[in-house]
Enzyme design. Structure first.
Site, PDB file in Angstrom:
ATOM      1  N   GLY A  16       0.787  -1.231   0.000  1.00 45.93           N
ATOM      2  CA  GLY A  16       0.000   0.000   0.000  1.00 45.93           C
ATOM      3  C   GLY A  16       0.817   1.277   0.000  1.00 45.93           C
ATOM      4  O   GLY A  16       0.289   2.340   0.320  1.00 45.93           O
TER       5      GLY A  16
ATOM      6  N   ILE B 220      -9.948  -7.342 -13.038  1.00 38.26           N
ATOM      7  CA  ILE B 220     -11.151  -6.542 -12.774  1.00 38.26           C
ATOM      8  C   ILE B 220     -12.322  -7.142 -13.562  1.00 38.26           C
ATOM      9  O   ILE B 220     -12.199  -7.353 -14.770  1.00 38.26           O
ATOM     10  CB  ILE B 220     -10.924  -5.078 -13.200  1.00 38.26           C
TER      11      ILE B 220
ATOM     12  N   ASN C 160      -4.504   2.166 -13.774  1.00 40.37           N
ATOM     13  CA  ASN C 160      -3.577   1.210 -13.167  1.00 40.37           C
ATOM     14  C   ASN C 160      -2.149   1.714 -13.316  1.00 40.37           C
ATOM     15  O   ASN C 160      -1.830   2.465 -14.241  1.00 40.37           O
ATOM     16  CB  ASN C 160      -3.715  -0.159 -13.849  1.00 40.37           C
TER      17      ASN C 160
ATOM     18  N   HIS D 175       1.711   0.122 -13.657  1.00 43.21           N
ATOM     19  CA  HIS D 175       2.450  -1.123 -13.869  1.00 43.21           C
ATOM     20  C   HIS D 175       3.941  -0.824 -13.718  1.00 43.21           C
ATOM     21  O   HIS D 175       4.439   0.175 -14.278  1.00 43.21           O
ATOM     22  CB  HIS D 175       2.136  -1.685 -15.260  1.00 43.21           C
TER      23      HIS D 175
ATOM     24  N   ASP E 246      -3.295  -5.104 -18.910  1.00 38.76           N
ATOM     25  CA  ASP E 246      -2.190  -4.168 -19.214  1.00 38.76           C
ATOM     26  C   ASP E 246      -2.191  -3.643 -20.642  1.00 38.76           C
ATOM     27  O   ASP E 246      -1.143  -3.294 -21.185  1.00 38.76           O
ATOM     28  CB  ASP E 246      -0.837  -4.852 -18.936  1.00 38.76           C
TER      29      ASP E 246
HETATM   30  C1  GRF Z   1       3.704  -1.309  -7.408  1.00 41.53           C
HETATM   31  O1  GRF Z   1       5.005  -1.701  -7.814  1.00 41.53           O
HETATM   32  C2  GRF Z   1       2.849  -1.089  -8.629  1.00 41.53           C
HETATM   33  O2  GRF Z   1       3.564  -0.704  -9.770  1.00 41.53           O
HETATM   34  C3  GRF Z   1       2.232  -2.429  -8.844  1.00 41.53           C
HETATM   35  O3  GRF Z   1       2.030  -2.980  -7.552  1.00 41.53           O
HETATM   36  C4  GRF Z   1       2.993  -2.412  -6.660  1.00 41.53           C
HETATM   37  C5  GRF Z   1       2.250  -1.897  -5.461  1.00 41.53           C
HETATM   38  O4  GRF Z   1       3.177  -1.549  -4.486  1.00 41.53           O
HETATM   39  N1  GRF Z   1       0.994  -2.332  -9.577  1.00 41.53           N
HETATM   40  P1  GRF Z   1       2.570  -0.900  -3.123  1.00 41.53           P
HETATM   41  O5  GRF Z   1       1.687  -1.947  -2.506  1.00 41.53           O
HETATM   42  O6  GRF Z   1       1.820   0.338  -3.517  1.00 41.53           O
HETATM   43  O7  GRF Z   1       3.789  -0.593  -2.289  1.00 41.53           O
END
Ligand code: GRF
Length: 190
Positions: free
Chosen positions: A12, A89, A103, A105, A146
């Site tokens: 998070g 989703i 999103n 990525h 994606d």
């Molecule tokens: C991040 O690296 C994001 O790019 C991917 O999931 C990870 C989430 O990290 N979708 P966090 O839980 O926000 O630290």
């Protein structure tokens, strides 16, 4: 003022950045965290920030998602932000929130994306491919993993002795720097 729902399954740290960024923004407020993992770190972050949590059983995401759509509409959610959400989703949600799901990525799509490409799997694949750079992609979510319209990409250089931990740290730095402001930029346009 737009109402944001963050979907997260893990630590998070991006959710926390979004919560603190939008606390002072006049454009949006984080109204809800949707999570499928009862031990996720994002739950404590939400509690600490006074954000409501909707803990959903995984079965909700393999069903038609209608109940989740109702929960979001009931709270007048305008935009869904996926921040480390590890479930696909439901199509009903994508149709109800068309061009309203964003999103992030941890790689430069279209490379290193698709099913199973999350977290360190992505960074390991980037290193295995001897890439000279990696980065982040912020994109809209459609029915294909994606593959939605790309809104932003940020890059960082890689060095030959970088470890997965080094790549993860570089990518997280880009995420925390750019994700909130790119979400706000998108909000201003809707
Ligand atoms: C991040 O690296 C994001 O790019 C991917 O999931 C990870 C989430 O990290 N979708 P966090 O839980 O926000 O630290």
């Amino acid at each position: 003022m737009k109402n944001l729902a963050i979907f997260a399954s893990g630590t998070g740290s991006n959710a926390e950045r979004l919560m603190s960024y939008f606390r002072d923004s006049g454009y949006a407020v984080v109204k809800l965290v949707v999570c499928n993992n009862p031990s996720a770190g994002v739950l404590e972050i939400a509690r600490r920030n006074g954000v409501e949590v909707l803990l959903q059983d995984n079965s909700i995401f393999s069903g038609d998602g209608a109940s989740l759509v109702d929960e979001l509409k009931h709270r007048n959610i305008d935009l869904i932000v996926l921040a480390g959400f590890l479930r696909k989703i439901p199509v009903s949600l994508i149709h109800s929130f068309s061009d309203r799901i964003i999103n992030i990525h941890p790689a430069l799509l279209p490379k290193f994306g698709g099913k199973g490409m999350f977290g360190d799997n992505v960074h390991q694949a980037v290193l295995a491919a001897h890439e000279k750079e990696t980065g982040i992609t912020i994109h809209l979510v459609n029915e294909e993993y994606d593959k939605g319209r790309i809104l932003f990409q940020g890059k960082c250089m890689l060095h030959e002795n970088d470890t997965v931990a080094d790549v993860r740290a570089k990518v997280h730095e880009l995420e925390h720097r750019f994700f909130p402001e790119e979400v706000e930029r998108y909000i201003k346009g809707i």
